[in-house]
Design a protein around this motif. Sequence first.
Motif, mmCIF file in Angstrom:
data_model
loop_
_atom_site.group_PDB
_atom_site.id
_atom_site.type_symbol
_atom_site.label_atom_id
_atom_site.label_comp_id
_atom_site.label_asym_id
_atom_site.label_seq_id
_atom_site.Cartn_x
_atom_site.Cartn_y
_atom_site.Cartn_z
ATOM 1 N N PRO A 85 -3.887 -1.489 -7.035
ATOM 2 C CA PRO A 85 -3.610 -1.355 -8.471
ATOM 3 C C PRO A 85 -2.122 -1.543 -8.763
ATOM 4 O O PRO A 85 -1.407 -0.609 -9.142
ATOM 5 C CB PRO A 85 -4.082 0.068 -8.767
ATOM 6 C CG PRO A 85 -3.830 0.810 -7.492
ATOM 7 C CD PRO A 85 -4.131 -0.176 -6.394
ATOM 8 N N ILE A 86 -1.656 -2.769 -8.591
ATOM 9 C CA ILE A 86 -0.246 -3.084 -8.787
ATOM 10 C C ILE A 86 -0.126 -4.476 -9.384
ATOM 11 O O ILE A 86 -1.001 -5.341 -9.153
ATOM 12 C CB ILE A 86 0.528 -2.995 -7.447
ATOM 13 C CG1 ILE A 86 2.044 -2.942 -7.696
ATOM 14 C CG2 ILE A 86 0.156 -4.151 -6.511
ATOM 15 C CD1 ILE A 86 2.846 -2.523 -6.481
ATOM 16 N N ASP A 87 0.912 -4.679 -10.173
ATOM 17 C CA ASP A 87 1.178 -6.019 -10.678
ATOM 18 C C ASP A 87 2.654 -6.349 -10.460
ATOM 19 O O ASP A 87 3.444 -5.514 -10.033
ATOM 20 C CB ASP A 87 0.771 -6.178 -12.141
ATOM 21 C CG ASP A 87 1.524 -5.257 -13.087
ATOM 22 O OD1 ASP A 87 2.506 -4.609 -12.668
ATOM 23 O OD2 ASP A 87 1.137 -5.168 -14.270
ATOM 24 N N PHE A 88 2.995 -7.605 -10.739
ATOM 25 C CA PHE A 88 4.334 -8.117 -10.479
ATOM 26 C C PHE A 88 4.862 -8.788 -11.748
ATOM 27 O O PHE A 88 4.916 -10.018 -11.846
ATOM 28 C CB PHE A 88 4.302 -9.096 -9.299
ATOM 29 C CG PHE A 88 3.665 -8.515 -8.066
ATOM 30 C CD1 PHE A 88 4.302 -7.531 -7.338
ATOM 31 C CD2 PHE A 88 2.398 -8.926 -7.658
ATOM 32 C CE1 PHE A 88 3.728 -6.975 -6.215
ATOM 33 C CE2 PHE A 88 1.799 -8.382 -6.527
ATOM 34 C CZ PHE A 88 2.464 -7.399 -5.805
ATOM 35 N N PRO A 89 5.235 -7.980 -12.745
ATOM 36 C CA PRO A 89 5.619 -8.542 -14.034
ATOM 37 C C PRO A 89 6.923 -9.331 -14.007
ATOM 38 O O PRO A 89 7.142 -10.191 -14.861
ATOM 39 C CB PRO A 89 5.738 -7.313 -14.930
ATOM 40 C CG PRO A 89 5.999 -6.179 -13.986
ATOM 41 C CD PRO A 89 5.237 -6.512 -12.748
ATOM 42 N N SER A 90 7.788 -9.031 -13.049
ATOM 43 C CA SER A 90 9.032 -9.788 -12.907
ATOM 44 C C SER A 90 9.185 -10.183 -11.449
ATOM 45 O O SER A 90 8.614 -9.553 -10.551
ATOM 46 C CB SER A 90 10.236 -8.962 -13.366
ATOM 47 O OG SER A 90 10.378 -7.784 -12.579
ATOM 48 N N ALA A 91 9.950 -11.249 -11.220
ATOM 49 C CA ALA A 91 10.139 -11.723 -9.851
ATOM 50 C C ALA A 91 11.457 -12.465 -9.749
ATOM 51 O O ALA A 91 11.926 -13.083 -10.713
ATOM 52 C CB ALA A 91 8.994 -12.637 -9.425
ATOM 53 N N SER B 268 0.828 -1.204 0.000
ATOM 54 C CA SER B 268 0.000 0.000 0.000
ATOM 55 C C SER B 268 0.865 1.259 0.000
ATOM 56 O O SER B 268 0.575 2.221 -0.722
ATOM 57 C CB SER B 268 -0.926 -0.002 1.219
ATOM 58 O OG SER B 268 -1.706 1.171 1.265
ATOM 59 N N ARG B 269 1.940 1.262 0.788
ATOM 60 C CA ARG B 269 2.829 2.424 0.836
ATOM 61 C C ARG B 269 3.513 2.648 -0.514
ATOM 62 O O ARG B 269 3.695 3.786 -0.953
ATOM 63 C CB ARG B 269 3.878 2.249 1.935
ATOM 64 C CG ARG B 269 3.324 2.315 3.328
ATOM 65 C CD ARG B 269 4.419 2.247 4.373
ATOM 66 N NE ARG B 269 5.226 3.470 4.396
ATOM 67 C CZ ARG B 269 6.268 3.661 5.208
ATOM 68 N NH1 ARG B 269 6.635 2.691 6.038
ATOM 69 N NH2 ARG B 269 6.942 4.796 5.173
ATOM 70 N N LEU B 270 3.877 1.574 -1.187
ATOM 71 C CA LEU B 270 4.514 1.704 -2.501
ATOM 72 C C LEU B 270 3.521 2.237 -3.535
ATOM 73 O O LEU B 270 3.872 3.068 -4.374
ATOM 74 C CB LEU B 270 5.092 0.362 -2.948
ATOM 75 C CG LEU B 270 6.243 -0.173 -2.092
ATOM 76 C CD1 LEU B 270 6.622 -1.584 -2.531
ATOM 77 C CD2 LEU B 270 7.463 0.741 -2.171
ATOM 78 N N LEU C 6 3.660 3.884 -7.591
ATOM 79 C CA LEU C 6 4.130 2.695 -8.301
ATOM 80 C C LEU C 6 2.964 1.795 -8.678
ATOM 81 O O LEU C 6 2.042 1.583 -7.884
ATOM 82 C CB LEU C 6 5.121 1.917 -7.432
ATOM 83 C CG LEU C 6 6.484 2.574 -7.245
ATOM 84 C CD1 LEU C 6 7.210 1.999 -6.039
ATOM 85 C CD2 LEU C 6 7.332 2.404 -8.509
ATOM 86 N N THR C 7 3.022 1.262 -9.888
ATOM 87 C CA THR C 7 2.024 0.287 -10.329
ATOM 88 C C THR C 7 2.647 -1.070 -10.645
ATOM 89 O O THR C 7 1.932 -2.002 -10.992
ATOM 90 C CB THR C 7 1.273 0.797 -11.570
ATOM 91 O OG1 THR C 7 2.224 1.077 -12.618
ATOM 92 C CG2 THR C 7 0.493 2.062 -11.251
ATOM 93 N N HIS C 8 3.972 -1.155 -10.547
ATOM 94 C CA HIS C 8 4.692 -2.403 -10.767
ATOM 95 C C HIS C 8 5.681 -2.614 -9.625
ATOM 96 O O HIS C 8 6.249 -1.643 -9.091
ATOM 97 C CB HIS C 8 5.491 -2.386 -12.070
ATOM 98 C CG HIS C 8 4.725 -1.925 -13.271
ATOM 99 N ND1 HIS C 8 3.646 -2.619 -13.775
ATOM 100 C CD2 HIS C 8 4.883 -0.837 -14.072
ATOM 101 C CE1 HIS C 8 3.176 -1.972 -14.844
ATOM 102 N NE2 HIS C 8 3.914 -0.891 -15.028
ATOM 103 N N ALA C 9 5.902 -3.875 -9.270
ATOM 104 C CA ALA C 9 6.931 -4.212 -8.297
ATOM 105 C C ALA C 9 7.499 -5.577 -8.643
ATOM 106 O O ALA C 9 6.853 -6.384 -9.330
ATOM 107 C CB ALA C 9 6.387 -4.203 -6.870
ATOM 108 N N GLU C 10 8.703 -5.827 -8.163
ATOM 109 C CA GLU C 10 9.409 -7.081 -8.436
ATOM 110 C C GLU C 10 9.620 -7.814 -7.112
ATOM 111 O O GLU C 10 10.477 -7.436 -6.315
ATOM 112 C CB GLU C 10 10.753 -6.793 -9.105
ATOM 113 C CG GLU C 10 11.530 -8.045 -9.465
ATOM 114 C CD GLU C 10 12.813 -7.700 -10.209
ATOM 115 O OE1 GLU C 10 12.827 -7.780 -11.444
ATOM 116 O OE2 GLU C 10 13.810 -7.347 -9.521
ATOM 117 N N PRO C 11 8.848 -8.858 -6.855
ATOM 118 C CA PRO C 11 9.029 -9.617 -5.620
ATOM 119 C C PRO C 11 10.336 -10.417 -5.621
ATOM 120 O O PRO C 11 10.930 -10.686 -6.662
ATOM 121 C CB PRO C 11 7.832 -10.574 -5.604
ATOM 122 C CG PRO C 11 6.893 -10.070 -6.652
ATOM 123 C CD PRO C 11 7.731 -9.359 -7.656
#
Length: 244
Positions: free
Chosen positions: A53-59, A23-25, A30-35
């Motif tokens: 409203p975020i997705d994780f296109p790379s991990a 939520s903070r990100l 930000l709408t993308h993050a990399e776990p």
Amino acid sequence: MEISVQLYSVRDALATDVQGTVSRLVDLGLTHAEPYQLVEYRDELVRAREQFPIDFPSAHQSFLGDVDFPAVLEAARAVGVQYLVDPHWNPEDWTDAEKVRALAETLNQRAAAAAEAGIRVGYHNHAFELSSRLGDRTALEVFAEALDPQVILEIDTYWAAVGGADVPALLGRLGDRVQLVHLKDGDLSEDPAAQLPLGTGAMPLAETLQASAGVAYGVIEFDDYAGDMFEGIAASIAHLRSVL
């Protein structure tokens, strides 16, 4: 280039409150993050995608060793990962050309299995893959030459520079093999705590971004930071948005 962030940067917050951290990100724009540790965080990441409203296109997930790779692919599909990246391999093996090529073949085999799930696999460098020379080339470039065309690289531009690479030139040589870049700044020492928000350190950032123009995602990352991590990420986002 879309802007993302490596969740390892906020690992301390993530360890106690995944949803609050995401939520903070999102609040930073930000709408993308990399776990990282994708399998471990699988269920929380699925929840985060449903709530924010975020997705994780790379991990990041270790998968080149003896692992249950079908379970890794299941987690990647559940989370919506497009690029599954192994973040580290034994530094000693990068000093031996035969071991480098054998590692590439393992990654090629993983790529064939992942392709059936619509996922591309890749590898993320540190400094040692660039500081190791095999003949007249870096070990990373020997590795890249042995990869199947469907395998991608995620170039950590900062660690590549620490390893002695001319990063813009390296990106040019690797071409569209590079679909992801890690973006960070600092004094170019091996001390992670010396890392800084983008645009405030010694990285040739403008040239690096120009050479990265064709990549899918630029991933902000701090391995460590002496200041407030979320403030550091916010400053890096602001700098990228001012120059991209």
